[in-house]
Enzyme design. Structure first.
Site, mmCIF file in Angstrom:
data_model
loop_
_atom_site.group_PDB
_atom_site.id
_atom_site.type_symbol
_atom_site.label_atom_id
_atom_site.label_comp_id
_atom_site.label_asym_id
_atom_site.label_seq_id
_atom_site.Cartn_x
_atom_site.Cartn_y
_atom_site.Cartn_z
ATOM 1 N N CYS A 1 16.952 4.801 16.839
ATOM 2 C CA CYS A 1 18.047 5.327 17.439
ATOM 3 C C CYS A 1 18.446 4.827 18.820
ATOM 4 O O CYS A 1 17.584 5.080 19.730
ATOM 5 C CB CYS A 1 18.167 6.826 17.367
ATOM 6 S SG CYS A 1 19.557 7.409 18.372
ATOM 7 N N CYS B 1 19.124 7.115 21.748
ATOM 8 C CA CYS B 1 18.046 8.050 21.703
ATOM 9 C C CYS B 1 17.324 7.473 22.941
ATOM 10 O O CYS B 1 16.579 8.421 23.745
ATOM 11 C CB CYS B 1 17.230 8.258 20.843
ATOM 12 S SG CYS B 1 18.111 9.086 19.348
#
Length: 324
Positions: A78, A81
């Site tokens: 991700c 993230c």
């Protein structure tokens, strides 16, 4: 009216509060230094930690009764993230123990991912007194994240009396060693000693005023806060007729003021769980001003017992369940 040593037997030990208060003041000083320098305090290694399904109960749920736990759901693949995670870690150090950050890899912990109902990552939740609270999903600007964290910290303190992270074992040991060494007299030692003597002798009005005098200049003084909570509790019950109060509370379970008076008597009598349970029930059954009065009195009784007592921890969790 009996002296404090008799009427509050088994409830709280003021003699042990001073050293604990000194340790708490050291932690607060460390937080202030961390905020000034932008670095985490000595216990900062515990401000950010990885959590898996096996450790969730202890590392998140149990810990959330002492400090708000922010959860960062993330994954290696991700990209957002990788931007949000370091920002949350930096803020955890900057807030210096007002919350802790638990990082959960969703690929390795699918059950937790599903239990929280996460729709996408990054996703940020909080757990306070065992209760999950969704904060935000996706990348967010730092200013917005700070606002959310400030609201979380404020709600944890105002609703449940939960303030700050405990020291790690090494820091706690150092604080204990320092507390054992002779300490120079503080600016309020004489006033606190006079307040404690007034409390012991049953001069509750004098004790209340003496503790308030300290708190006027030092609002966070832990010994004065605990002493004031205890003195005010004893003053509230000194003219009550225990039999009449308990009869009224039993016959009128929906009468919140009656339940509050009975809870005070429960605590003075050493029935801590009964006092807490009575007020949690009152919060659950009531609304408006009555509900707020019961909640506030419960927080006041938490002050008498002390935040580290497991009965306070359990009652905070129960309070969270009825408030959320």
């Amino acid at each position: 009216m009996q002296p404090r040593n008799m009427s509050m037997s088994g409830v709280v030990d003021l003699a042990a509060v001073k050293s604990a208060g000194e340790a708490k003041q050291k932690a607060e000083q460390a937080r202030a230094e961390a905020a000034r320098t932008g670095r985490a305090p000595a216990s900062g290694a515990r401000l950010v930690f990885d959590v898996d399904e096996a450790g969730f109960q202890q590392d998140v749920l149990q810990r959330s009764t002492e400090v708000p736990v922010v959860i960062d759901f993330w994954a290696e693949w991700c990209e957002p993230c990788k931007q949000l995670g370091p920002l949350l870690e930096r803020l955890a150090g900057e807030y210096a123990g007002k919350f802790v950050l638990a990082k959960i890899d969703v690929d390795a912990n699918q059950m937790l991912f599903q239990q929280f109902g996460v729709q996408g990552i990054p996703a940020v939740f909080a757990v306070v007194a065992g209760q999950p609270i969704p904060l935000f999903q996706g990348a967010a600007p730092e200013s917005q994240i700070r606002q959310v964290l400030d609201q979380l910290v404020q709600a944890a303190e105002q609703q449940f009396g939960i303030v700050g992270a405990p020291l790690d074992p090494q820091a706690a040991g150092e604080a204990e060693q320092e507390a054992e060494a002779p300490a120079p007299a503080g600016p309020y030692d004489a006033l606190l000693e006079a307040a404690n003597q007034a409390l012991d002798s049953g001069d509750l009005g004098g004790a209340v005023q003496a503790y308030k005098n300290v708190l006027n200049d030092d609002p966070a003084n832990p010994e004065a806060r605990l002493g004031l909570a205890q003195a005010e509790l004893l003053r509230r019950v000194q003219d009550l007729d225990p039999q009449a109060v308990r009869k009224e509370a039993a016959e009128n379970p929906g009468d919140v003021p009656a339940q509050i008076r009975a809870a005070d008597l429960d605590l003075v009598g050493g029935h801590v769980e009964d006092a807490f349970g009575r007020l949690v029930d009152a919060v659950k059954r009531s609304a408006g001003d009555d509900r707020e009065a019961a909640r506030v009195r419960l927080l006041e009784l938490f002050e008498v017992i002390g935040a580290e007592d497991p009965r306070v921890t359990a009652a905070r969790t129960a309070l969270a369940r009825v408030l959320f």
